[in-house]
Design an enzyme around this catalytic site. Structure first.
Site, PDB file in Angstrom:
ATOM      1  N   LYS A 209       1.163  -0.980  -0.176  1.00 47.37           N
ATOM      2  CA  LYS A 209       0.139   0.086   0.301  1.00 47.37           C
ATOM      3  C   LYS A 209       1.087   1.377  -0.023  1.00 47.37           C
ATOM      4  CE  LYS A 209      -1.669   2.888   3.226  1.00 47.37           C
ATOM      5  NZ  LYS A 209      -1.695   4.224   2.240  1.00 47.37           N
ATOM      6  N   GLY A 261       7.280   4.414   8.089  1.00 45.49           N
ATOM      7  CA  GLY A 261       6.078   5.161   8.000  1.00 45.49           C
ATOM      8  C   GLY A 261       7.300   5.651   9.898  1.00 45.49           C
ATOM      9  N   SER A 262       6.168   6.811  10.537  1.00 46.47           N
ATOM     10  CA  SER A 262       5.631   7.037  11.642  1.00 46.47           C
ATOM     11  C   SER A 262       6.129   6.087  12.826  1.00 46.47           C
ATOM     12  CB  SER A 262       4.968   7.950  11.710  1.00 46.47           C
ATOM     13  OG  SER A 262       3.878   7.240  12.126  1.00 46.47           O
ATOM     14  N   THR A 263       6.929   6.299  13.829  1.00 45.17           N
ATOM     15  CA  THR A 263       7.202   5.984  15.109  1.00 45.17           C
ATOM     16  C   THR A 263       5.930   5.902  15.606  1.00 45.17           C
ATOM     17  OG1 THR A 263       9.606   6.087  15.080  1.00 45.17           O
ATOM     18  CG2 THR A 263       8.109   5.920  17.190  1.00 45.17           C
ATOM     19  N   GLU A 264       4.604   6.463  15.429  1.00 41.55           N
ATOM     20  CA  GLU A 264       3.498   6.089  15.956  1.00 41.55           C
ATOM     21  C   GLU A 264       2.145   5.124  15.571  1.00 41.55           C
ATOM     22  OE1 GLU A 264       1.262  10.198  15.246  1.00 41.55           O
ATOM     23  OE2 GLU A 264      -0.599   9.605  16.541  1.00 41.55           O
ATOM     24  N   GLU A 283      11.319   0.531   9.432  1.00 37.19           N
ATOM     25  CA  GLU A 283      12.229   1.546   9.131  1.00 37.19           C
ATOM     26  C   GLU A 283      10.748   2.877   9.656  1.00 37.19           C
ATOM     27  OE1 GLU A 283      15.034   1.521   8.404  1.00 37.19           O
ATOM     28  OE2 GLU A 283      15.116  -0.312   6.837  1.00 37.19           O
ATOM     29  N   CYS A 317      13.292  10.711   7.085  1.00 42.45           N
ATOM     30  CA  CYS A 317      13.761  10.275   8.097  1.00 42.45           C
ATOM     31  C   CYS A 317      14.565  10.325   8.582  1.00 42.45           C
ATOM     32  CB  CYS A 317      13.164   8.277   8.128  1.00 42.45           C
ATOM     33  SG  CYS A 317      14.207   7.799   7.094  1.00 42.45           S
ATOM     34  N   GLU A 414      10.166  15.175  15.934  1.00 45.96           N
ATOM     35  CA  GLU A 414      10.479  14.797  14.609  1.00 45.96           C
ATOM     36  C   GLU A 414       9.173  15.777  13.636  1.00 45.96           C
ATOM     37  OE1 GLU A 414       9.061  11.710  11.731  1.00 45.96           O
ATOM     38  OE2 GLU A 414      11.610  11.375  10.969  1.00 45.96           O
TER      39      GLU A 414
HETATM   40  P1  NAP Z   1       2.904   7.330   8.751  1.00 40.43           P
HETATM   41  O1  NAP Z   1       1.613   8.521   9.132  1.00 40.43           O
HETATM   42  O2  NAP Z   1       2.805   6.900   9.570  1.00 40.43           O
HETATM   43  O3  NAP Z   1       2.235   6.788   7.199  1.00 40.43           O
HETATM   44  C1  NAP Z   1       2.861   5.720   6.542  1.00 40.43           C
HETATM   45  C2  NAP Z   1       1.916   5.280   6.058  1.00 40.43           C
HETATM   46  O4  NAP Z   1       1.269   4.715   6.757  1.00 40.43           O
HETATM   47  C3  NAP Z   1       1.000   5.674   4.940  1.00 40.43           C
HETATM   48  O5  NAP Z   1       0.688   4.985   4.153  1.00 40.43           O
HETATM   49  C4  NAP Z   1      -0.505   5.282   5.489  1.00 40.43           C
HETATM   50  O6  NAP Z   1      -1.649   6.267   4.929  1.00 40.43           O
HETATM   51  C5  NAP Z   1      -0.231   4.402   6.386  1.00 40.43           C
HETATM   52  N1  NAP Z   1      -1.051   4.141   7.390  1.00 40.43           N
HETATM   53  C6  NAP Z   1      -1.217   5.287   9.027  1.00 40.43           C
HETATM   54  N2  NAP Z   1      -2.102   4.485   9.484  1.00 40.43           N
HETATM   55  C7  NAP Z   1      -1.751   3.123   9.792  1.00 40.43           C
HETATM   56  C8  NAP Z   1      -2.360   2.127  10.343  1.00 40.43           C
HETATM   57  N3  NAP Z   1      -2.733   2.428  11.593  1.00 40.43           N
HETATM   58  N4  NAP Z   1      -1.688   1.049  10.234  1.00 40.43           N
HETATM   59  C9  NAP Z   1      -1.227   0.754   8.977  1.00 40.43           C
HETATM   60  N5  NAP Z   1      -1.114   1.686   8.411  1.00 40.43           N
HETATM   61  C10 NAP Z   1      -1.544   2.660   7.976  1.00 40.43           C
HETATM   62  O7  NAP Z   1       3.455   8.089   8.120  1.00 40.43           O
HETATM   63  P2  NAP Z   1       4.114   9.617   7.228  1.00 40.43           P
HETATM   64  O8  NAP Z   1       3.650  10.646   7.300  1.00 40.43           O
HETATM   65  O9  NAP Z   1       3.270   9.168   6.010  1.00 40.43           O
HETATM   66  O10 NAP Z   1       5.334   9.145   6.676  1.00 40.43           O
HETATM   67  C11 NAP Z   1       6.146   9.993   7.923  1.00 40.43           C
HETATM   68  C12 NAP Z   1       7.095   8.833   8.914  1.00 40.43           C
HETATM   69  O11 NAP Z   1       7.405   8.210   7.964  1.00 40.43           O
HETATM   70  C13 NAP Z   1       8.266  10.326   9.352  1.00 40.43           C
HETATM   71  O12 NAP Z   1       8.408   9.536  10.625  1.00 40.43           O
HETATM   72  C14 NAP Z   1       9.118   9.305   9.098  1.00 40.43           C
HETATM   73  O13 NAP Z   1      10.730   9.435  10.233  1.00 40.43           O
HETATM   74  C15 NAP Z   1       8.965   7.721   8.725  1.00 40.43           C
HETATM   75  N6  NAP Z   1       9.932   7.472   7.099  1.00 40.43           N
HETATM   76  C16 NAP Z   1      11.003   6.640   7.824  1.00 40.43           C
HETATM   77  C17 NAP Z   1      11.618   6.353   6.789  1.00 40.43           C
HETATM   78  C18 NAP Z   1      12.664   4.976   7.245  1.00 40.43           C
HETATM   79  O14 NAP Z   1      13.347   4.744   6.790  1.00 40.43           O
HETATM   80  N7  NAP Z   1      13.264   4.541   8.370  1.00 40.43           N
HETATM   81  C19 NAP Z   1      11.920   6.077   5.850  1.00 40.43           C
HETATM   82  C20 NAP Z   1      10.533   7.120   5.442  1.00 40.43           C
HETATM   83  C21 NAP Z   1       9.994   8.088   6.052  1.00 40.43           C
HETATM   84  P3  NAP Z   1      -1.873   7.115   4.624  1.00 40.43           P
HETATM   85  O15 NAP Z   1      -0.659   8.007   4.610  1.00 40.43           O
HETATM   86  O16 NAP Z   1      -2.263   7.091   3.046  1.00 40.43           O
HETATM   87  O17 NAP Z   1      -3.093   7.244   5.277  1.00 40.43           O
END
Ligand code: NAP
Ligand code: MG
Length: 504
Positions: A209, A261-264, A283, A317, A414
């Site tokens: 996804k 994605g996010s830690t949360e 990640e 990230c 962050e």
């Molecule tokens: P996010 O809100 O955690 O979303 C990441 C993905 O998860 C999106 O596809 C999101 O869908 C989906 N998602 C949301 N809620 C979910 C749930 N309850 N269960 C499963 N999937 C769910 O993060 P973001 O704001 O898009 O991205 C930024 C974050 O990613 C930052 O914290 C960044 O540090 C982190 N990141 C980490 C790395 C790494 O390699 N460590 C690389 C890139 C980014 P939708 O957004 O479509 O709603």
């Protein structure tokens, strides 16, 4: 590169009184004429789900809009997957795995991966423009980094596919089966490649996804999979927001899930899967320290700091969002940074001269704005580029906070935007202590003339990646991943492959 003949005097500078400071550099003195990239992104008006090798309408018949964050205009409609579509995607992935992908000799799987990499190279400009339109990043980044690096991941893992006996020397490896993957919006195509290439090379099949705001390049990649003759069901894309992500992560079928994605959200997923035997890689977020010692080549360090935090609008990230600078050179570094920031071009992401493009969504812009307001309220000294922002679209000025303490919001949280917090230190130990004083541990940067100090810092810093005298350098051969709340598991290199196999 634009030529001098295409340049004219900056109205910004002309409006200023007095002589420019001697440290001001060339870029501040001149504006370039617009140089928009003109390749056709070949967008469809509507993108369906990609399941079992075909584009199919979502069973619920619903669609959502993907917009261009640079001007808020609609780009395309994207299918909204429901639970029945996620079931269908996993069923297709299961059939593809059992039907031969998992048992296929690695050298045969390699041919598909090579084909995908080459087809992506053939359509590189088109993909770069599509990525920039959908996500807001400057064209020079999608053109010179995202797309070539995505192709490089397919090439690299194609090279591994017939050498899997060397992934774990002395042991045999086998694929895990079906894998579920969820990715964020900051590197939409690159994250796809990063997740898919090792999984496929190892013989797994995938349901992935993309993020809601940036699905287009994944669905364009699906066109390449069709052109490459990839067997149906080996990769399936289901699109939508967080609920679809949750359905992909919590489904009974996958043997492994991989999340970026996010830690949360990572924690929510881990809670949901606690007690299952699924393999996981996470990640997650970061709050990297970029550490400048007084013996560092300061001009080079300033370029690295700017690249570390302003690259991709700080939507990275591993962004170097905390600058730790040795007290004796702090004033000098701050002055140089301010001058450099004044010269950054913020605006139309499709313009080849743009350094900082659009923030990915209004939601993200609001989040950055709120965190910066908290920083101001807590008394941090803020400096922002005086640049003019476009009136339409989501933009944020490159921003510095100096004189912040370890406990301030902007130094701890962050921000995921073009915002740098500057702290100072006196000794090596204090630098290490401050750098490690965070819940995250994804990356760090060290700027110094001394090799021995680089070795000490890379040993002491609790971060998955430590860059020395450079920043934000990536390569498919290098494993990438976090410590602490930045996650676990590695992506890239031999270590990344180990996370997509079992030892037999
Ligand atoms: P996010 O809100 O955690 O979303 C990441 C993905 O998860 C999106 O596809 C999101 O869908 C989906 N998602 C949301 N809620 C979910 C749930 N309850 N269960 C499963 N999937 C769910 O993060 P973001 O704001 O898009 O991205 C930024 C974050 O990613 C930052 O914290 C960044 O540090 C982190 N990141 C980490 C790395 C790494 O390699 N460590 C690389 C890139 C980014 P939708 O957004 O479509 O709603
Ligand atoms: Mg979009």
């Amino acid at each position: 590169m634009p030529t001098l003949t295409a340049a004219k005097k900056s109205p910004r500078l002309a409006a200023r009184s007095g002589r420019p400071a001697p440290e001001l550099i060339f870029g501040d003195l001149w504006e370039f004429d617009p140089a928009p990239e003109s390749a056709d992104p070949k967008l469809k008006a509507r993108y369906e789900l990609f399941i079992d090798g075909k584009f199919v309408a979502p069973k619920g018949g619903k669609y959502f809009d993907s917009i261009n964050p640079a001007n808020e205009q609609k780009l395309a409609e994207i299918a909204l997957a429901g639970p029945a579509d996620v079931d269908a995607a996993y069923a297709a992935a299961r059939r593809a795995y059992d039907g031969g992908w998992g048992k296929m000799p690695g050298r045969e799987r390699a041919k598909y991966l090579y084909r995908i990499a080459r087809l992506l190279q053939d359509r590189a400009r088109e993909f770069a423009v599509a990525e920039t339109l959908d996500g807001g990043k400057p064209i020079k980044e999608s053109r010179d980094f995202d797309v070539p690096m995505a192709a490089a991941h397919f090439f690299y893992h194609a090279g591994w596919a017939d050498k899997l006996d060397y992934v774990a020397p002395g042991r045999k490896v086998a694929p895990l089966g079906v894998v579920g993957q969820v990715i964020p919006w900051n590197f939409p195509l690159l994250m796809c490649a990063w997740k898919l290439a090792p999984a496929l090379a190892m013989g797994n099949t995938v349901v992935l996804k993309p993020a809601e705001t940036t699905s287009i390049t994944a669905l364009k990649l699906a066109e390449i999979f069709q052109d490459a003759g990839l067997p149906p069901g080996v990769v399936n894309f289901v699109t939508g927001a967080g609920e679809v992500g949750a359905a992909v992560m919590n489904h009974a079928t996958p043997a492994k899930i991989a999340f970026t994605g996010s830690t949360e959200v990572g924690k929510i997923i881990m809670r949901g899967l606690a007690g299952t035997d699924k393999k996981m890689t996470m990640e997650l977020g970061g709050k990297a320290a970029n550490i400048v010692f007084d013996d560092a080549p300061l001009d080079q360090a300033v370029e690295g700091i700017v690249n570390g935090i302003f690259f991709n609008q700080g939507h990275v990230c591993c962004a170097g969002s905390r600058l730790l600078v040795q007290e004796s050179v702090a004033g000098k570094v701050l002055a140089k940074l301010k001058n450099r920031i004044r010269t950054l071009r913020v605006g139309d992401p499709l313009d080849k001269n743009t350094d900082i493009g659009a923030i990915n969504s209004r939601e993200q812009l609001d989040k950055i704005t709120a965190l910066v307001a908290a920083g101001v309220k807590e008394g941090g000294g803020m400096f922002q580029s005086p640049c003019t922002l476009p009136t339409k679209g989501f933009y944020f000025r490159p921003t510095l906070f100096s004189g912040v303490s370890m406990s301030s919001t902007v130094a701890r949280e962050e921000i995921f935007g073009p915002v740098l917090s500057i702290l100072t230190f006196r000794t090596v130990d204090e630098a290490i202590e401050k750098a490690n004083n965070t819940a995250y541990g994804l990356s760090a940067g060290v700027w110094t003339d001394k090799g021995s100090r680089i070795l000490k810092m890379s040993t002491e810093l609790k971060a998955g990646v430590v860059w020395a005298n450079t920043y934000n350098k990536f390569d498919p051969t290098s494993p990438f991943g976090g410590y602490k709340e930045s996650g676990f598991g590695r992506e890239g290199g031999r270590q990344g492959l180990l996370d997509y196999c079992k030892l037999v």
